[in-house]
Design an enzyme around this catalytic site. Structure first.
Site, PDB file in Angstrom:
ATOM      1  CD1 TRP A 184      -2.658   1.789   0.530  1.00 59.64           C
ATOM      2  CD2 TRP A 184      -1.271   2.505   2.137  1.00 59.64           C
ATOM      3  NE1 TRP A 184      -2.990   3.085   0.835  1.00 59.64           N
ATOM      4  CE2 TRP A 184      -2.165   3.549   1.807  1.00 59.64           C
ATOM      5  CE3 TRP A 184      -0.299   2.722   3.124  1.00 59.64           C
ATOM      6  CZ2 TRP A 184      -2.111   4.799   2.430  1.00 59.64           C
ATOM      7  CZ3 TRP A 184      -0.245   3.960   3.737  1.00 59.64           C
ATOM      8  CH2 TRP A 184      -1.147   4.981   3.387  1.00 59.64           C
ATOM      9  CD  GLU A 225      -4.571  -1.331   2.377  1.00 58.70           C
ATOM     10  OE1 GLU A 225      -3.368  -1.437   2.690  1.00 58.70           O
ATOM     11  OE2 GLU A 225      -5.448  -1.007   3.191  1.00 58.70           O
ATOM     12  CE  LYS A 227      -6.426   6.067   2.650  1.00 61.12           C
ATOM     13  NZ  LYS A 227      -5.504   6.173   3.780  1.00 61.12           N
ATOM     14  CG  ASP A 260      -8.499  -0.611   4.914  1.00 60.94           C
ATOM     15  OD1 ASP A 260      -9.571  -0.159   5.353  1.00 60.94           O
ATOM     16  OD2 ASP A 260      -7.421  -0.504   5.527  1.00 60.94           O
ATOM     17  CG  HIS A 263      -8.656   2.073   2.131  1.00 61.73           C
ATOM     18  ND1 HIS A 263      -7.408   1.608   1.818  1.00 61.73           N
ATOM     19  CD2 HIS A 263      -8.543   2.598   3.364  1.00 61.73           C
ATOM     20  CE1 HIS A 263      -6.579   1.821   2.822  1.00 61.73           C
ATOM     21  NE2 HIS A 263      -7.255   2.418   3.780  1.00 61.73           N
ATOM     22  CG  HIS A 287      -5.850  -4.021   5.700  1.00 61.15           C
ATOM     23  ND1 HIS A 287      -4.962  -3.014   5.420  1.00 61.15           N
ATOM     24  CD2 HIS A 287      -5.088  -5.133   5.926  1.00 61.15           C
ATOM     25  CE1 HIS A 287      -3.735  -3.486   5.453  1.00 61.15           C
ATOM     26  NE2 HIS A 287      -3.783  -4.767   5.742  1.00 61.15           N
ATOM     27  CG  ASP A 295      -8.733   5.053   5.874  1.00 55.31           C
ATOM     28  OD1 ASP A 295      -9.157   3.959   6.262  1.00 55.31           O
ATOM     29  OD2 ASP A 295      -7.526   5.298   5.698  1.00 55.31           O
ATOM     30  CG  ASP A 297      -7.548   3.258   9.846  1.00 55.11           C
ATOM     31  OD1 ASP A 297      -7.789   2.090   9.534  1.00 55.11           O
ATOM     32  OD2 ASP A 297      -7.041   4.081   9.056  1.00 55.11           O
ATOM     33  CG  ASP A 327      -5.053  -1.176   8.610  1.00 54.11           C
ATOM     34  OD1 ASP A 327      -4.373  -0.614   9.488  1.00 54.11           O
ATOM     35  OD2 ASP A 327      -5.121  -0.758   7.436  1.00 54.11           O
TER      36      ASP A 327
HETATM   37  C1  RNT Z   1      -3.752   3.059   5.046  1.00 51.74           C
HETATM   38  C2  RNT Z   1      -3.861   1.605   4.796  1.00 51.74           C
HETATM   39  C3  RNT Z   1      -2.711   0.779   5.282  1.00 51.74           C
HETATM   40  C4  RNT Z   1      -2.213   1.176   6.645  1.00 51.74           C
HETATM   41  C5  RNT Z   1      -1.247   0.215   7.282  1.00 51.74           C
HETATM   42  C6  RNT Z   1      -0.536   0.829   8.437  1.00 51.74           C
HETATM   43  O1  RNT Z   1      -4.880   3.745   4.760  1.00 51.74           O
HETATM   44  O2  RNT Z   1      -5.041   1.120   5.336  1.00 51.74           O
HETATM   45  O3  RNT Z   1      -3.055  -0.554   5.237  1.00 51.74           O
HETATM   46  O4  RNT Z   1      -3.273   1.384   7.537  1.00 51.74           O
HETATM   47  O5  RNT Z   1      -0.397  -0.264   6.336  1.00 51.74           O
HETATM   48 ZN    ZN Z   2      -5.340  -0.956   5.333  1.00 51.61          ZN
END
Ligand code: RNT
Ligand code: ZN
Length: 419
Positions: A184, A225, A227, A260, A263, A287, A295, A297, A327
């Site tokens: 990523w 990955e 986004k 993810d 994303h 993720h 995003d 998290d 994640d």
């Molecule tokens: C970032 C991605 C990625 C990170 C990690 C730390 O938006 O989700 O996967 O969160 O690699």
């Molecule tokens: Zn991620």
């Protein structure tokens, strides 16, 4: 009623609708779910002093953040003692452990820099997943790494990716468990670009170069990955959804797509994307996070979309085709608790999905008995799932209720607040 009696009664209720709770627990306890080391130190890592960059951000300043590999490992030991099921360790390259006084840049990292993590994995009898770190580094040029127009920059990051393939192969060989290696980058632009395809072509060719490093796909599982946007790169990301999916689709046997669930545009759901991808890809990776408006998290909870994602994996018999990794990173609450709640939530979601009469519900759908389907789906929502969960935790040797939090409070007092 005792816990055992409550479970027995629940087991019977589930059996009547064709659900085998015993089988569900048996499967779940050995199913690896990747636990991300980066919740413990707000995605800082050990190889630099700079800020977190790359369009991701942690907010909060809760005391007790891990500052050394020893602290991070001790924190993860604690978490592992509080969660049911099977863990896999998820590491970033920035968590390399150097000798005192040694500095090795990311393009030159070697397996030996991760030997202590292999020891940690061996101690817990678990596998390791890996991520090259394309952020928080001074060679991120104008917000770009693998898609940079600057050849030297691009090559540095390609060399980093190749080093990570070698390290992933080492992890797989040392642990005997395949290593999922996720690519990523936060590459993108804050405002409207004049060239969208150029960066993407460079990104494509750079990933291809990384994947030209020899590896055994049975052992090393690279993923790409995607986004939609990041902080500071709102207008354009090189690794968009279409980019990542198309890349994976056109490089079979070399890599897989990683979704993810933070994303995508906020009304898109990864639960719906999982079965779509499973129609085409032998394997996919996830993720698992909780986006709030973006995003963000946040810690994974036992909420609707989390449960829906778990359902899609379970009812499509894809437990061996989907690599699951947590994640998220919340720096505003106790980090041990953040890890524990998130991992337990995903375990709950999987167990609940396994305690769902999926075949019966599919049949109702196929026979167009939609009224009955709605009634049944509503009915099972109030089945005594908590009793099965408590039994599962008990069998895994951890608390089935929130009493694990007492342990966290004690650890905070004894360890975290003294840092
Ligand atoms: C970032 C991605 C990625 C990170 C990690 C730390 O938006 O989700 O996967 O969160 O690699
Ligand atoms: Zn991620």
């Amino acid at each position: 009623m005792t816990r055992k009696e409550r479970y027995e009664s629940a087991r019977e209720m589930y059996a009547k609708i064709g659900v085998d709770t015993e089988k569900a627990m048996e499967i779940l306890k050995d199913l690896p779910v990747s636990l991300h080391c980066w919740q413990g130190d707000d995605v800082t890592g050990f190889d630099h002093d700079g800020p977190l960059t790359g369009g991701i951000q942690t907010t909060g300043n809760y005391p007790g953040k891990a500052k050394t590999p020893e602290q991070l490992m001790a924190d993860m030991d604690k978490v592992i003692s509080l969660i049911p099921g099977k863990v896999k360790l998820n590491l970033h390259a920035s968590y390399a452990i150097m000798e005192p006084g040694e500095f090795v840049d990311r393009d030159k990292l070697e397996p030996r820099h991760f030997a202590k993590w292999v020891e940690f994995a061996r101690k817990h009898n678990i596998g390791i997943d890996f991520n090259p770190t394309f952020f928080s580094h001074d060679k991120v040029k104008d917000g770009l790494t693998l898609s940079s127009p600057d050849e030297e920059t691009r090559n540095f990051w390609i060399e980093h990716g190749k080093a990570c393939i070698r390290i992933s192969q080492y992890f797989a060989e040392e642990t005997g468990i395949p290593c999922v290696m996720n690519i990523w980058t936060g590459d993108g632009f804050k405002d409207i670009p004049a060239d969208r395809m150029g960066p993407r072509m460079r990104y494509k060719e750079a990933i291809e170069e990384i994947l030209s490093e020899p590896y055994d796909y049975a052992k090393v599982k690279p993923c790409v990955e995607s986004k939609v946007f990041g902080i500071g790169v709102e207008a354009f990301t090189a690794g968009s959804a279409e980019f990542a999916l198309s890349f994976a689709a056109t490089h079979p046997g070399k890599c897989m797509p990683l979704m993810d669930n933070g994303h995508y545009h906020p009304t898109e759901v990864v639960s719906d994307k999982i079965p779509a991808l499973l129609c085409f890809f032998p394997e996919i990776a996830l993720h698992i996070t909780r986006p709030i408006r973006w995003d963000s998290d946040h810690v994974v909870l036992f909420d609707d979309e989390t449960r829906e994602m778990a359902k899609e994996i379970v009812r499509n018999n894809a437990l061996d085709r989907v690599y699951m990794a947590l994640d998220y990173f919340d720096a505003s609450i106790n980090r041990i608790s953040a890890w524990t709640v998130g991992f337990r939530s995903w375990q709950k979601a999987l167990l609940m999905a396994m305690c769902t009469p999926n075949e019966m519900l599919k049949k109702l759908q196929d026979e167009n008995r939609m009224t009955e389907l709605m009634v049944m789906q509503e009915e099972i929502k109030t089945y005594p799932f908590g009793d099965v969960w408590a039994e599962y935790c008990q069998r895994c040797g951890v608390a089935g209720d929130n009493s694990w939090f007492e342990e966290v409070k004690k650890y905070e007092e004894d360890v975290l607040l003294k840092r």
